[in-house]
Design a protein around this motif. Structure first.
Motif, PDB file in Angstrom:
ATOM      1  N   LEU A  76       4.513  -4.480   2.574  1.00 40.47           N
ATOM      2  CA  LEU A  76       5.648  -3.825   1.933  1.00 40.47           C
ATOM      3  C   LEU A  76       6.962  -4.488   2.327  1.00 40.47           C
ATOM      4  N   GLN A  77       7.096  -4.855   3.580  1.00 41.07           N
ATOM      5  CA  GLN A  77       8.321  -5.517   4.025  1.00 41.07           C
ATOM      6  C   GLN A  77       8.457  -6.893   3.394  1.00 41.07           C
ATOM      7  N   GLY A  78       7.352  -7.604   3.248  1.00 37.27           N
ATOM      8  CA  GLY A  78       7.377  -8.914   2.595  1.00 37.27           C
ATOM      9  C   GLY A  78       7.769  -8.809   1.132  1.00 37.27           C
ATOM     10  N   GLU A  79       7.206  -7.816   0.443  1.00 41.25           N
ATOM     11  CA  GLU A  79       7.546  -7.613  -0.969  1.00 41.25           C
ATOM     12  C   GLU A  79       9.019  -7.246  -1.122  1.00 41.25           C
ATOM     13  N   SER A  80       9.518  -6.406  -0.227  1.00 37.71           N
ATOM     14  CA  SER A  80      10.924  -6.015  -0.268  1.00 37.71           C
ATOM     15  C   SER A  80      11.825  -7.230  -0.058  1.00 37.71           C
ATOM     16  N   SER A  81      11.470  -8.059   0.900  1.00 37.84           N
ATOM     17  CA  SER A  81      12.255  -9.259   1.179  1.00 37.84           C
ATOM     18  C   SER A  81      12.222 -10.231  -0.003  1.00 37.84           C
ATOM     19  N   ALA A  82      11.051 -10.374  -0.611  1.00 39.31           N
ATOM     20  CA  ALA A  82      10.924 -11.278  -1.756  1.00 39.31           C
ATOM     21  C   ALA A  82      11.759 -10.780  -2.942  1.00 39.31           C
ATOM     22  N   LEU A  83      11.732  -9.472  -3.190  1.00 38.83           N
ATOM     23  CA  LEU A  83      12.546  -8.921  -4.276  1.00 38.83           C
ATOM     24  C   LEU A  83      14.030  -9.123  -4.005  1.00 38.83           C
ATOM     25  N   ALA A  99      12.196  -0.762  -3.236  1.00 39.28           N
ATOM     26  CA  ALA A  99      11.278  -1.508  -2.369  1.00 39.28           C
ATOM     27  C   ALA A  99      11.750  -1.460  -0.922  1.00 39.28           C
ATOM     28  N   ARG A 100      13.053  -1.569  -0.723  1.00 41.75           N
ATOM     29  CA  ARG A 100      13.597  -1.524   0.635  1.00 41.75           C
ATOM     30  C   ARG A 100      13.353  -0.152   1.266  1.00 41.75           C
ATOM     31  N   ASN A 101      13.565   0.913   0.496  1.00 35.91           N
ATOM     32  CA  ASN A 101      13.351   2.268   1.033  1.00 35.91           C
ATOM     33  C   ASN A 101      11.876   2.524   1.328  1.00 35.91           C
ATOM     34  N   LYS A 102      10.988   2.027   0.460  1.00 38.80           N
ATOM     35  CA  LYS A 102       9.548   2.179   0.717  1.00 38.80           C
ATOM     36  C   LYS A 102       9.163   1.497   2.020  1.00 38.80           C
ATOM     37  N   SER A 103       9.637   0.278   2.213  1.00 40.85           N
ATOM     38  CA  SER A 103       9.283  -0.442   3.434  1.00 40.85           C
ATOM     39  C   SER A 103       9.910   0.224   4.654  1.00 40.85           C
ATOM     40  N   SER A 104      11.100   0.775   4.496  1.00 43.13           N
ATOM     41  CA  SER A 104      11.763   1.466   5.603  1.00 43.13           C
ATOM     42  C   SER A 104      10.998   2.726   6.003  1.00 43.13           C
ATOM     43  N   LEU A 109      -5.760   1.560  11.967  1.00 39.40           N
ATOM     44  CA  LEU A 109      -4.439   1.191  12.462  1.00 39.40           C
ATOM     45  C   LEU A 109      -4.075  -0.232  12.033  1.00 39.40           C
ATOM     46  N   GLY A 110      -5.024  -1.137  12.105  1.00 41.44           N
ATOM     47  CA  GLY A 110      -4.778  -2.516  11.678  1.00 41.44           C
ATOM     48  C   GLY A 110      -4.436  -2.605  10.204  1.00 41.44           C
ATOM     49  N   ASN A 111      -5.162  -1.869   9.373  1.00 46.36           N
ATOM     50  CA  ASN A 111      -4.885  -1.863   7.939  1.00 46.36           C
ATOM     51  C   ASN A 111      -3.516  -1.262   7.641  1.00 46.36           C
ATOM     52  N   ALA A 112      -3.156  -0.229   8.371  1.00 45.81           N
ATOM     53  CA  ALA A 112      -1.844   0.398   8.167  1.00 45.81           C
ATOM     54  C   ALA A 112      -0.722  -0.573   8.519  1.00 45.81           C
ATOM     55  N   ILE A 113      -0.881  -1.296   9.612  1.00 51.28           N
ATOM     56  CA  ILE A 113       0.145  -2.257  10.016  1.00 51.28           C
ATOM     57  C   ILE A 113       0.235  -3.400   9.012  1.00 51.28           C
ATOM     58  N   LYS A 114      -0.911  -3.850   8.521  1.00 55.56           N
ATOM     59  CA  LYS A 114      -0.896  -4.905   7.501  1.00 55.56           C
ATOM     60  C   LYS A 114      -0.199  -4.444   6.228  1.00 55.56           C
ATOM     61  N   SER A 115      -0.418  -3.198   5.846  1.00 58.79           N
ATOM     62  CA  SER A 115       0.214  -2.700   4.624  1.00 58.79           C
ATOM     63  C   SER A 115       1.727  -2.560   4.805  1.00 58.79           C
ATOM     64  N   VAL A 116       2.165  -2.163   6.000  1.00 57.56           N
ATOM     65  CA  VAL A 116       3.605  -2.091   6.276  1.00 57.56           C
ATOM     66  C   VAL A 116       4.204  -3.495   6.202  1.00 57.56           C
ATOM     67  N   ASN A 117       3.515  -4.453   6.777  1.00 60.53           N
ATOM     68  CA  ASN A 117       3.977  -5.836   6.729  1.00 60.53           C
ATOM     69  C   ASN A 117       4.060  -6.339   5.286  1.00 60.53           C
ATOM     70  N   MET A 165       0.845  -1.178   0.000  1.00 65.03           N
ATOM     71  CA  MET A 165       0.000   0.000   0.000  1.00 65.03           C
ATOM     72  C   MET A 165       0.884   1.232   0.000  1.00 65.03           C
ATOM     73  N   LYS A 166       0.496   2.204  -0.777  1.00 62.61           N
ATOM     74  CA  LYS A 166       1.259   3.436  -0.852  1.00 62.61           C
ATOM     75  C   LYS A 166       0.899   4.335   0.319  1.00 62.61           C
ATOM     76  N   ILE A 167       1.859   5.134   0.731  1.00 68.05           N
ATOM     77  CA  ILE A 167       1.633   6.079   1.825  1.00 68.05           C
ATOM     78  C   ILE A 167       0.557   7.078   1.430  1.00 68.05           C
ATOM     79  N   SER A 168       0.560   7.512   0.169  1.00 74.72           N
ATOM     80  CA  SER A 168      -0.456   8.462  -0.281  1.00 74.72           C
ATOM     81  C   SER A 168      -1.848   7.849  -0.207  1.00 74.72           C
ATOM     82  N   GLY A 169      -1.942   6.532  -0.392  1.00 83.25           N
ATOM     83  CA  GLY A 169      -3.231   5.851  -0.268  1.00 83.25           C
ATOM     84  C   GLY A 169      -3.754   5.927   1.152  1.00 83.25           C
TER      85      GLY A 169
END
Length: 103
Positions: free
Chosen positions: A47-54, A73-78, A37-45, A1-5
């Motif tokens: 992003l971190q999963g996508e970064s790790s997979a890449l 991807a790493r910077n977005k998740s960070s 808050l739950g949706n935001a945490i899920k989206s951060v998770n 999920m994008k931050i702007s979203g």
């Protein structure tokens, strides 16, 4: 999920709150905030999963993944994680202030 979203979703919720003719109950506010808050945490998770997979795909030699894709991807998740930590810190600070208020 994008931050702007996330930002646009919060703005939409603020507009809905302003247009409400009857006041929201505490349960509604708690549920909305909890969901947000739950949706935001899920989206951060996510992003971190996508970064790790890449990163894993790049490390394994996948030619369709470039180093710049991995770094972006790493910077977005960070950034998303740091924003989440800041929100958490602000919530804890607010909670402490409320607990120190005289009754």
């Amino acid at each position: 999920m994008k931050i702007s979203g996330l930002q646009s979703e919060m703005q939409t919720m603020a507009l809905e709150a302003q247009n409400t003719t009857r006041p929201a109950t505490a349960q509604q506010v708690n549920a909305d905030f909890g969901d947000l808050l739950g949706n935001a945490i899920k989206s951060v998770n996510q992003l971190q999963g996508e970064s790790s997979a890449l990163q894993t795909r790049f490390d394994q030699g996948d030619r369709s993944v470039s180093l710049s894709d991995v770094m972006i991807a790493r910077n977005k998740s960070s950034v998303a994680f740091e924003a989440t930590v800041q929100v958490r810190n602000k919530l804890v600070e607010t909670y402490k202030e409320m607990m120190n208020m005289p009754v």
